[in-house]
Design a protein around this motif. Structure first.
Motif, PDB file in Angstrom:
ATOM      1  N   ASN A 116      45.078  43.703  39.515  1.00  0.00           N
ATOM      2  CA  ASN A 116      44.052  42.671  39.713  1.00  0.00           C
ATOM      3  C   ASN A 116      44.686  41.301  39.909  1.00  0.00           C
ATOM      4  O   ASN A 116      45.737  41.011  39.344  1.00  0.00           O
ATOM      5  N   THR A 117      44.004  40.471  40.682  1.00  0.00           N
ATOM      6  CA  THR A 117      44.378  39.062  40.769  1.00  0.00           C
ATOM      7  C   THR A 117      43.804  38.343  39.550  1.00  0.00           C
ATOM      8  O   THR A 117      42.991  38.910  38.812  1.00  0.00           O
ATOM      9  N   ASN A 123      40.069  38.387  39.171  1.00  0.00           N
ATOM     10  CA  ASN A 123      39.505  39.636  38.654  1.00  0.00           C
ATOM     11  C   ASN A 123      38.074  39.852  39.152  1.00  0.00           C
ATOM     12  O   ASN A 123      37.189  40.247  38.402  1.00  0.00           O
ATOM     13  N   ASP A 124      37.858  39.588  40.451  1.00  0.00           N
ATOM     14  CA  ASP A 124      36.515  39.662  41.016  1.00  0.00           C
ATOM     15  C   ASP A 124      36.270  40.898  41.883  1.00  0.00           C
ATOM     16  O   ASP A 124      35.197  41.045  42.469  1.00  0.00           O
ATOM     17  N   GLY A 125      37.263  41.773  41.994  1.00  0.00           N
ATOM     18  CA  GLY A 125      37.098  42.987  42.787  1.00  0.00           C
ATOM     19  C   GLY A 125      37.161  42.762  44.285  1.00  0.00           C
ATOM     20  O   GLY A 125      36.844  43.663  45.056  1.00  0.00           O
ATOM     21  N   LYS A 126      37.595  41.577  44.709  1.00  0.00           N
ATOM     22  CA  LYS A 126      37.677  41.283  46.140  1.00  0.00           C
ATOM     23  C   LYS A 126      39.099  41.361  46.679  1.00  0.00           C
ATOM     24  O   LYS A 126      39.294  41.511  47.879  1.00  0.00           O
ATOM     25  N   GLU A 127      40.087  41.222  45.798  1.00  0.00           N
ATOM     26  CA  GLU A 127      41.494  41.279  46.194  1.00  0.00           C
ATOM     27  C   GLU A 127      42.293  41.984  45.111  1.00  0.00           C
ATOM     28  O   GLU A 127      41.889  42.010  43.948  1.00  0.00           O
ATOM     29  N   LYS A 131      48.489  39.545  48.222  1.00  0.00           N
ATOM     30  CA  LYS A 131      47.100  39.759  47.813  1.00  0.00           C
ATOM     31  C   LYS A 131      46.392  40.368  49.009  1.00  0.00           C
ATOM     32  O   LYS A 131      46.332  39.774  50.079  1.00  0.00           O
ATOM     33  N   PRO A 170      42.825  42.035  50.579  1.00  0.00           N
ATOM     34  CA  PRO A 170      41.389  42.258  50.393  1.00  0.00           C
ATOM     35  C   PRO A 170      41.113  43.742  50.094  1.00  0.00           C
ATOM     36  O   PRO A 170      41.788  44.622  50.639  1.00  0.00           O
ATOM     37  N   THR A 188      37.842  46.771  49.133  1.00  0.00           N
ATOM     38  CA  THR A 188      36.447  47.169  48.978  1.00  0.00           C
ATOM     39  C   THR A 188      36.457  48.248  47.903  1.00  0.00           C
ATOM     40  O   THR A 188      36.798  49.404  48.174  1.00  0.00           O
ATOM     41  N   VAL A 189      36.167  47.837  46.685  1.00  0.00           N
ATOM     42  CA  VAL A 189      36.307  48.719  45.536  1.00  0.00           C
ATOM     43  C   VAL A 189      35.403  49.942  45.650  1.00  0.00           C
ATOM     44  O   VAL A 189      35.824  51.067  45.358  1.00  0.00           O
ATOM     45  N   PHE A 231      41.549  49.182  51.307  1.00  0.00           N
ATOM     46  CA  PHE A 231      42.127  47.846  51.355  1.00  0.00           C
ATOM     47  C   PHE A 231      42.853  47.651  52.673  1.00  0.00           C
ATOM     48  O   PHE A 231      43.350  48.600  53.273  1.00  0.00           O
TER      49      PHE A 231
END
Length: 129
Positions: free
Chosen positions: A26-27, A30-34, A49, A51, A53-54, A59
């Protein structure tokens, strides 16, 4: 999608880097975007980093900037995916898999596509490299 992975790097189906450790994590957002993809200097010395799509465990990203100890390179990642319980480790355990293709801006053989694929680290000794 986070974890430690043992991956091989191939060019045109031939192994150019045998099993080595790659980490995804996680970056700080921690938002699930990267997520970070870090080869620990074993494939091309990159940490980017990407992108993600969880929901579909995929990615990819173009011209992702990497600066590891002053070594700068842009990495393009395509066809990245994490698959659940569909890969066998070298010890024969069923585990998650990871695969993606990458190109590097400073590659002297421009246009070379590196296929990076492998399995999630299990912790079992027979799976370590």
């Amino acid at each position: 999608m986070s974890g430690d992975w043992y991956v091989q790097t191939l060019v045109n189906g031939k192994v150019v880097v045998n099993y080595t450790l790659l980490s995804t994590y996680n970056t700080s957002a921690n938002d699930g975007k990267e997520m970070w993809i870090d080869d620990h200097g074993k494939i091309w010395n990159f940490k980017v980093k990407s992108p993600v799509t969880v929901g579909s465990s995929v990615f990819a990203g173009s011209n992702l900037a990497s600066d590891v100890d002053g070594y700068k390179v842009n990495v393009t990642i395509t066809e990245g995916k994490v698959t659940k319980n569909d890969t066998k480790s070298t010890g024969g355990h069923i585990v998650d898999g990871i695969s993606f293709k990458a190109t590097f801006s400073d590659d002297t053989d421009a246009g070379t596509v590196y296929e990076i694929k492998g399995y999630k680290r299990t912790g079992f000794k027979e799976d370590e490299h």
